[in-house]
Write an enzyme that holds these catalytic residues in place. Structure first.
Site, PDB file in Angstrom:
ATOM      1  N   GLY A   1      -7.818   4.048  -2.502  1.00 52.38           N
ATOM      2  CA  GLY A   1      -6.825   2.997  -2.638  1.00 52.38           C
ATOM      3  C   GLY A   1      -7.421   1.615  -2.792  1.00 52.38           C
TER       4      GLY A   1
ATOM      5  N   HIS B   1       1.585  -6.766  -1.609  1.00 49.32           N
ATOM      6  CA  HIS B   1       2.092  -5.833  -0.612  1.00 49.32           C
ATOM      7  C   HIS B   1       3.364  -5.192  -1.158  1.00 49.32           C
ATOM      8  CE1 HIS B   1      -0.600  -6.041   2.787  1.00 49.32           C
ATOM      9  NE2 HIS B   1      -0.584  -7.369   2.773  1.00 49.32           N
TER      10      HIS B   1
ATOM     11  N   ASN C   1       6.087  -7.160  -2.827  1.00 50.93           N
ATOM     12  CA  ASN C   1       5.783  -7.716  -4.145  1.00 50.93           C
ATOM     13  C   ASN C   1       5.909  -6.671  -5.233  1.00 50.93           C
ATOM     14  OD1 ASN C   1       3.167  -8.947  -2.227  1.00 50.93           O
ATOM     15  ND2 ASN C   1       4.897 -10.235  -2.779  1.00 50.93           N
TER      16      ASN C   1
ATOM     17  N   ASP D   1       5.418   1.328  -0.562  1.00 52.22           N
ATOM     18  CA  ASP D   1       4.284   2.013   0.057  1.00 52.22           C
ATOM     19  C   ASP D   1       4.468   3.521   0.117  1.00 52.22           C
ATOM     20  OD1 ASP D   1       2.733  -0.199   0.477  1.00 52.22           O
ATOM     21  OD2 ASP D   1       3.224  -0.426   2.589  1.00 52.22           O
TER      22      ASP D   1
END
Length: 367
Positions: free
Chosen positions: A87, A130, A133, A159
């Site tokens: 990631g 994040h 956004n 996420d």
């Protein structure tokens, strides 16, 4: 090396997980719950607590990836794996000597999964960000909230929904192809892509005129009086989802909505007034009183529970939806498989494995 997942449809799958936050470790936990063997590469000095659910079900080694010798050890582990999860921002793995080209030179069948917010290319690819956004540019954040302003939906949409879940789906699809062809590939999973894909039904609604861009003007965003969250007499809340005509009729019957004005279920011009009337009705009883009347009925209704209350809800108790994890009660793994027992969360490792032992075991397992 033993498999911390113990059983599941992914037993025997070897996964190298590069230490990260958010969707990558959550995806690793999902894979581990399905039986995959996860080995996380961590920075030196890392320790885990029992409360760290994103450390459960895997072992770890510590490597200083700025050290060429440790970079070589990491590549040895990757060469023995079926799947890699990383990631970092675009280009970081290449600078560490662990990019797809070098990994596939050692392990042609490797599925190399890359999780980012913005994707591997594009004007924002290297920008920080994040969850909030990534979903902001997709239209998803704009659609969620009150008429006055958008409201961030925790970090579930970017996420975990648009990130970890799409990462796992992409990994499993690429693994199936690798099993058939012997060739691995790179999976570029971006949270903005996943969140945007989740908007597919709403995009169709915009194209057909069935969904307007203003919040609280549509059926599912708080516009309709028959689908939403309502405050009760005790200040707690209750959810109603009486979309279909038969469910709406039952809502009217059980809540005493007798006037002819309630006939205008799908008249959007009537929604604001009916919503205010229904708010007044819902405030006449406590949440638990409405639960006794409406839950389980054809209204499509349920109390809005705080997380700790959810642990004792009779339906979730009957489903075994919470299990005893190392740090206390936690949600059970999902989905469930008829051929395998329920996953029991493994205690996070207390100490790292010896790197050379891990390399030797994984290499031997691949032979």
């Amino acid at each position: 090396m033993t498999n911390p997942g113990r059983n599941g449809p992914l037993a025997g799958l070897r996964v190298v997980e590069m230490a990260a936050i958010g969707p990558v470790p959550f995806a690793g936990t999902m894979l581990a719950s399905m039986g995959a063997e996860i080995l996380r590469i961590e920075r030196p000095g890392k320790t885990f607590s029992d409360a760290d659910v994103t450390a459960q079900g895997r072992e770890f080694v510590t490597l200083d990836l700025k050290d060429p010798a440790d970079q070589a050890r990491a590549l040895d582990l990757i060469a023995a794996a079926d799947l890699l999860l990383e990631g970092f921002r675009p280009g970081v793995m290449e600078r560490l000597g662990l990019g797809p080209e070098k990994a596939h030179a050692r392990n042609p069948g490797l599925v190399y999964c890359r999780m980012t917010g913005w994707g591997q290319e594009g004007p924002l690819a290297s920008a920080p960000g994040h969850d909030i956004n990534y979903i902001a540019i997709t239209g998803a954040l704009h659609a969620i909230g009150t008429a006055a302003q958008p409201v961030q939906p925790l970090n579930l949409v970017g996420d975990y929904g648009g990130g970890a879940l799409y990462l796992v789906v992409g990994a499993l699809a690429a693994l199936r192809e690798a099993a058939a062809t012997g060739r691995g590939q790179v999976v570029d999973a971006a949270m903005c892509d996943g969140a945007l894909n989740l908007m597919l039904p709403y995009a169709a609604g915009r194209n057909s005129g069935g969904w307007v861009g203003e919040r609280e003007k549509n059926v599912l965003d708080g516009g309709a009086h028959f689908y939403g969250v309502f405050e009760c007499a005790d200040g707690r809340f209750f959810s109603l989802g009486a979309i279909e005509p038969q469910f709406y009729a039952e809502l009217r019957r059980l809540c005493g909505l007798d006037g002819p004005e309630w006939d205008a279920q799908l008249d959007k011009s009537a929604w604001p007034g009916l919503r205010e009337k229904l708010r007044a009705v819902m405030k006449t009883k406590t949440r638990d009183e409405w639960t006794a009347i409406l839950e389980g009925s054809d209204v499509c209704a349920a109390p809005v529970l705080e997380f700790d209350e959810a642990k004792t809800h009779p339906h979730l108790v009957a489903r075994g939806a919470f299990v005893d994890g190392p740090g206390g009660p936690q949600p059970a793994a999902a989905p469930r498989f008829s051929a395998h027992k329920r996953h029991t969360p493994a205690r996070p490792p207390a100490a790292p494995l010896a790197v050379d032992d891990a390399v030797a075991r994984w290499t031997d397992a691949k032979k």
